[in-house]
Scaffold this motif. Structure first.
Motif, PDB file in Angstrom:
ATOM      1  N   UNK A 160      37.243  40.130  41.356  1.00  0.00           N
ATOM      2  CA  UNK A 160      36.059  40.263  41.010  1.00  0.00           C
ATOM      3  C   UNK A 160      35.125  39.501  40.966  1.00  0.00           C
ATOM      4  N   UNK A 161      34.408  39.252  41.614  1.00  0.00           N
ATOM      5  CA  UNK A 161      33.018  37.362  41.376  1.00  0.00           C
ATOM      6  C   UNK A 161      32.227  37.809  40.845  1.00  0.00           C
ATOM      7  N   UNK A 162      30.885  36.534  40.167  1.00  0.00           N
ATOM      8  CA  UNK A 162      29.939  36.901  39.919  1.00  0.00           C
ATOM      9  C   UNK A 162      29.337  36.202  40.939  1.00  0.00           C
ATOM     10  N   UNK A 163      29.007  36.678  41.914  1.00  0.00           N
ATOM     11  CA  UNK A 163      28.283  35.882  43.224  1.00  0.00           C
ATOM     12  C   UNK A 163      27.002  35.048  42.637  1.00  0.00           C
ATOM     13  N   UNK A 171      35.804  47.310  33.240  1.00  0.00           N
ATOM     14  CA  UNK A 171      34.809  49.034  33.660  1.00  0.00           C
ATOM     15  C   UNK A 171      33.616  47.946  34.472  1.00  0.00           C
ATOM     16  N   UNK A 172      33.448  46.948  35.385  1.00  0.00           N
ATOM     17  CA  UNK A 172      32.434  46.954  35.965  1.00  0.00           C
ATOM     18  C   UNK A 172      33.645  46.742  37.042  1.00  0.00           C
ATOM     19  N   UNK A 173      35.039  46.335  37.283  1.00  0.00           N
ATOM     20  CA  UNK A 173      35.965  46.640  38.345  1.00  0.00           C
ATOM     21  C   UNK A 173      35.573  48.010  38.420  1.00  0.00           C
ATOM     22  N   UNK A 174      35.697  48.874  37.289  1.00  0.00           N
ATOM     23  CA  UNK A 174      36.060  50.392  37.987  1.00  0.00           C
ATOM     24  C   UNK A 174      34.770  51.070  38.580  1.00  0.00           C
ATOM     25  N   UNK A 175      33.568  50.762  38.064  1.00  0.00           N
ATOM     26  CA  UNK A 175      32.635  50.956  39.129  1.00  0.00           C
ATOM     27  C   UNK A 175      31.954  50.257  40.389  1.00  0.00           C
ATOM     28  N   UNK A 176      32.917  49.363  40.224  1.00  0.00           N
ATOM     29  CA  UNK A 176      32.616  49.128  41.911  1.00  0.00           C
ATOM     30  C   UNK A 176      34.110  49.961  42.627  1.00  0.00           C
ATOM     31  N   UNK A 177      34.978  50.392  42.006  1.00  0.00           N
ATOM     32  CA  UNK A 177      36.123  50.351  42.630  1.00  0.00           C
ATOM     33  C   UNK A 177      35.481  52.202  43.276  1.00  0.00           C
ATOM     34  N   UNK A 178      34.872  52.283  42.250  1.00  0.00           N
ATOM     35  CA  UNK A 178      34.382  53.926  42.196  1.00  0.00           C
ATOM     36  C   UNK A 178      32.680  54.220  43.609  1.00  0.00           C
ATOM     37  N   UNK A 179      32.633  53.053  44.041  1.00  0.00           N
ATOM     38  CA  UNK A 179      31.197  53.291  44.234  1.00  0.00           C
ATOM     39  C   UNK A 179      32.043  53.206  45.829  1.00  0.00           C
ATOM     40  N   UNK A 180      33.421  51.770  46.178  1.00  0.00           N
ATOM     41  CA  UNK A 180      33.617  51.712  47.373  1.00  0.00           C
ATOM     42  C   UNK A 180      34.283  53.082  48.205  1.00  0.00           C
ATOM     43  N   UNK A 181      35.270  53.712  46.561  1.00  0.00           N
ATOM     44  CA  UNK A 181      35.615  54.960  47.332  1.00  0.00           C
ATOM     45  C   UNK A 181      35.161  55.436  47.984  1.00  0.00           C
ATOM     46  N   UNK A 182      32.992  55.509  47.526  1.00  0.00           N
ATOM     47  CA  UNK A 182      32.628  56.579  47.965  1.00  0.00           C
ATOM     48  C   UNK A 182      32.444  56.407  49.457  1.00  0.00           C
ATOM     49  N   UNK A 183      31.738  55.081  49.577  1.00  0.00           N
ATOM     50  CA  UNK A 183      31.446  55.051  51.049  1.00  0.00           C
ATOM     51  C   UNK A 183      32.976  54.979  51.757  1.00  0.00           C
ATOM     52  N   UNK A 200      33.443  42.862  44.648  1.00  0.00           N
ATOM     53  CA  UNK A 200      34.961  43.208  44.483  1.00  0.00           C
ATOM     54  C   UNK A 200      35.843  43.204  44.982  1.00  0.00           C
ATOM     55  N   UNK A 201      36.638  42.686  45.297  1.00  0.00           N
ATOM     56  CA  UNK A 201      37.030  42.455  46.608  1.00  0.00           C
ATOM     57  C   UNK A 201      38.890  43.047  46.215  1.00  0.00           C
ATOM     58  N   UNK A 202      39.500  43.901  47.107  1.00  0.00           N
ATOM     59  CA  UNK A 202      39.724  44.592  47.324  1.00  0.00           C
ATOM     60  C   UNK A 202      41.534  44.510  48.898  1.00  0.00           C
ATOM     61  N   UNK A 203      42.617  44.197  47.617  1.00  0.00           N
ATOM     62  CA  UNK A 203      43.727  43.646  48.450  1.00  0.00           C
ATOM     63  C   UNK A 203      43.131  42.007  49.329  1.00  0.00           C
ATOM     64  N   UNK A 213      38.415  39.850  37.037  1.00  0.00           N
ATOM     65  CA  UNK A 213      38.259  41.671  37.184  1.00  0.00           C
ATOM     66  C   UNK A 213      39.271  41.571  35.817  1.00  0.00           C
ATOM     67  N   UNK A 214      40.135  40.734  35.243  1.00  0.00           N
ATOM     68  CA  UNK A 214      40.326  40.833  33.561  1.00  0.00           C
ATOM     69  C   UNK A 214      39.259  40.898  32.754  1.00  0.00           C
ATOM     70  N   UNK A 215      38.709  40.472  33.006  1.00  0.00           N
ATOM     71  CA  UNK A 215      37.446  40.731  31.537  1.00  0.00           C
ATOM     72  C   UNK A 215      36.615  41.082  31.690  1.00  0.00           C
ATOM     73  N   UNK A 216      36.429  42.263  32.923  1.00  0.00           N
ATOM     74  CA  UNK A 216      35.210  43.102  32.733  1.00  0.00           C
ATOM     75  C   UNK A 216      36.486  44.669  33.522  1.00  0.00           C
TER      76      UNK A 216
END
Ligand code: NAG
Ligand code: NAG
Ligand code: NAG
Ligand code: NAG
Ligand code: NAG
Length: 480
Positions: A419-422, A438-450, A381-384, A433-436
Motif C-alpha cells: 500500500x502506498x500513499x501516492x 483497514x485501508x488495505x482491506x477497503x481497497x482489496x474489496x474495491x479491487x475484488x468488486x472490479x 494498492x498493489x496485489x502480487x 500496508x502494515x500500518x493501515x
C-alpha cells in the motif's frame, strides 16, 4: 408568447443554431512510444524538446494522467475507452505471430468520430491486432493509415524479425524504406493536413509515433545535440526524443499555416513509462515500463489548444486515466459514448481545472501474471509482484551497456499486498500496508468488486501461419 419573451427566445435560438453549425474541433492525438517520465523538457531541462515544451507550458500539463504499463493495453484504452481487462488485452502485448485483437463488438474512437462527420487518419504504430483484415486500422474506423502493425521494428528498414512491416492503407509500402520513421511520419501527417480543408471538414489525426521505442536508432545530427552525455544509449535515446520533437514542430507549423489552430485540440501522451534498458529514464518515479509502479504507469502528457481551453498555463493534478480520453474527445467532438464505457468525460477537468469525476482507477488486472493494482483517492494498492524492474533507475553516466544493469530483477514482495500513499509518497518509497490494514482491506474489496467483470485474457498461442515467408516477406493479415 408574450412580446418581451420573443427577443430572448430568438437570441437563444440564434446562439444554439450558431453553436450547432460551428464545426467540431480538429483533434490531434499524439502518442510517444516508451517515453520516460524524465525524458521531456518540461520535466527535465536536460532534454531538448522545444516544440513540445512550448505547447505543454502554454496548454495544460497533465501531472496525474495514467496509462497502462505497456503498449497494446494503453492503445486499447485509447481506441475503446475500456480497460484492457474488459477487452481481453490485459496480459502483455500482441506479439507478431499471436492472433490477438480488439474484439469486433467494441466501437473505436475513430468509428465514433466518423459518425460525427470527421475525417479520420492514422500515422504510426497500431499494435492492436492484424491477423485478419477486420482488425486493422482502415477497418477499425480510419479513412487512411500509414505505418506498421506490430510493436517494434527498425526505424529505417521497417523490418521486424524476418518480416517487413510498413503499409499505406492496405498496401505494403516500400518507397519509405531507408528513411527514418520520424521524418516519414511527419511528412505523411503534413500531406494529410494539406489534403484537408480545415474550414470544411473536421479532422481526427491519430499519430502514434514509433519514437522512442527501441531499437536505439537516430540520425547523427540529433544525437549530436547531446554530445555532453557520455552514455551511448542515453545519448542516442535523447536524440530520438529530439527528432520526434522536431517532427511535432514541423506538423504544428503546418497546422498553424493552414488554419487548423483556430479550432483544434491537441493531446500528447506517452503510452507507458520508459524502458531504462534502452536509455529511458523515469526518475523520480519508481519502476519501469511493464511494471505497475508509477514509473510504468504515470504518463508524461499535456493538452494544447489556442481556443478551447478556459484555463491554460497550469499543471493539472486531477486524477485521469487513458480510458478517459475516448469520452473526453468524443464530448469535444459533440458526441456521446455508448453506456457502460470505463472512461469518464474529463473535459471540465482539463479545460477549467474542475475537480475530476474520477476517484478510483484500475492500473491493471492480469490474472495470468497474478498481479493487479488499484487507486482509490490518494491510496494505491498493489496485489502480487508489480513486475520485473522495481528500482529507481538512475541516469546512466558511464560508457556502459545499460542493459546489463538491471539490479531490480530479484524483487520479491514478502507481502501479498503493498500500500502506498501516492499524494505524500509519489515515488513509492514507503509500503504502509502494515500500518493501515483497514485501508488495505477497503481497497482489496474495491479491487475484488472490479474483478467481477474481468474478461479472461485472450492470449492464443503463436501461429506459424503468420510467418512472413508466406506473404512475400511481410507481416500480413490473413491467418486468423
Ligand atoms: C507531479 O508529479 C510528480 C511525479 O509524481 C510529483 O513529484 C509532483 O509533486 C507532482 N506535482 C504536483 C503539483 O502535484
Ligand atoms: C463484447 O462481447 C463480449 C463477449 O460477448 C462481452 O463480454 C462485452 O460486454 C461486449 N462489449 C461490448 C462493448 O459490446
Ligand atoms: C522538419 O522540417 C525540416 C525542414 O523542412 C526538415 O529539414 C526536417 O528533416 C524535418 N524534420 C522531421 C523530423 O520531419
Ligand atoms: C487548479 O485546482 C487546484 C485544486 O483545486 C488548485 O489548487 C489550483 O490552484 C488550480 N489551478 C488553477 C490554475 O486554477
Ligand atoms: C515482394 O517483396 C519485394 C521486396 O522484398 C518487393 O520488391 C516486391 O514488390 C514484392 N512483390 C509483391 C507482389 O508485392
Amino acid at each position: 408568447m408574450r412580446r418581451e419573451m420573443i427577443l430572448p427566445t430568438l437570441l437563444v435560438t440564434f446562439v444554439l443554431l450558431s453553436l450547432s453549425s460551428a464545426r467540431p474541433p480538429h483533434i490531434v492525438l499524439i502518442v510517444a512510444d516508451d517515453l520516460g517520465w524524465n525524458d521531456v523538457g518540461w520535466h527535465n531541462p536536460q532534454i531538448y524538446t522545444p516544440n513540445l515544451d512550448k505547447m505543454a507550458q502554454n496548454g495544460v500539463i497533465l501531472n496525474s494522467s495514467y496509462v497502462q504499463p505497456i503498449c497494446t493495453p494503453t492503445r486499447n484504452s485509447l481506441m475503446t475507452g475500456f480497460y484492457p481487462y474488459h477487452t481481453g488485452l490485459q496480459h502483455f502485448v500482441i506479439l507478431d505471430d499471436i492472433p490477438g485483437y480488439i474484439p469486433s463488438n467494441f466501437t473505436t474512437l475513430p468509428q465514433k468520430l466518423k459518425q460525427l462527420g470527421y475525417s479520420t487518419h492514422m500515422v504510426g504504430k497500431w499494435h492492436l491486432g492484424y491477423c485478419n483484415w477486420k482488425y486493422t486500422p482502415t477497418y477499425r474506423g480510419f479513412d487512411s493509415f500509414m505505418g506498421y502493425y506490430n510493436g517494434r521494428e527498425g526505424y529505417y528498414n521497417h523490418k521486424e524479425g524476418t518480416g517487413y512491416d510498413f503499409r499505406l492503407n492496405e498496401d505494403v509500402h516500400y518507397p519509405t524504406h531507408g528513411e527514418y520513421s520520424a521524418h516519414t511520419f511527419a511528412k505523411r501527417a503534413i500531406d494529410i493536413l494539406n489534403s484537408v480543408d480545415p474550414q470544411k471538414e473536421s479532422l481526427f489525426l491519430y499519430l502514434p509515433f514509433q519514437s522512442v521505442h527501441e531499437p536505439l536508432e537516430v540520425p547523427e545530427k540529433y544525437e549530436n545535440i547531446y554530445s555532453h552525455i557520455q552514455n551511448k544509449e542515453r545519448r542516442t535515446y535523447c536524440g530520438m526524443v529530439s527528432a520526434m520533437d522536431e517532427a511535432v514542430g514541423n506538423i504544428t507549423t503546418v497546422l498553424r499555416e493552414r488554419g487548423f489552430m483556430d479550432n483544434l485540440l491537441l493531446v500528447f501522451t506517452s503510452d507507458n513509462g520508459g524502458n531504462f534498458q534502452y536509455g529511458a529514464n523515469n526518475l523520480p518515479l519508481r519502476g519501469n515500463k511493464n511494471t505497475l509502479w508509477e514509473g510504468g504507469t504515470k504518463g508524461a502528457a499535456f493538452v494544447y489548444s489556442e481556443t478551447l481551453l478556459k484555463k491554460t498555463n497550469y499543471e493539472n493534478t486531477e486524477m485521469m486515466h487513458a480510458v478517459d480520453l475516448f469520452p473526453t474527445l468524443l464530448h469535444v467532438a459533440g458526441g456521446i459514448p455508448d453506456p457502460g464505457i470505463d472512461g469518464m468525460n474529463m473535459w471540465p477537468t482539463i479545460s477549467e481545472n474542475k475537480s475530476s469525476p474520477r476517484t478510483e482507477f484500475i492500473y491493471n488486472i492480469d490474472e495470468i501474471d497474478k498481479n493487479a493494482a488499484i487507486r482509490v483517492g490518494d491510496y494505491k494498492l498493489i496485489e502480487g509482484s508489480p513486475g520485473q524492474s522495481n528500482d529507481w533507475y538512475p541516469l546512466p553516466t558511464r560508457e556502459v551497456d545499460v542493459q546489463q544493469e538491471d539490479s531490480g530483477d530479484s524483487f520479491s514482495a514478502d507481502t501479498e499486498y503493498q500500500l502506498f500513499d501516492i499524494k505524500n509518497d509519489p515515488t513509492e518509497h514507503f509500503d504502509i500496508s502494515e500500518k493501515y490494514p483497514d485501508v488495505v482491506d477497503r481497497l482489496k474489496k474495491r479491487l475484488e468488486e472490479y474483478k467481477k467483470s474481468l474478461v479472461p485474457a485472450h492470449v492464443p498461442p503463436p501461429d506459424p501461419k503468420a510467418n512472413p515467408k508466406y506473404y512475400n516477406g511481410t507481416w500480413s493479415p490473413g491467418w486468423c
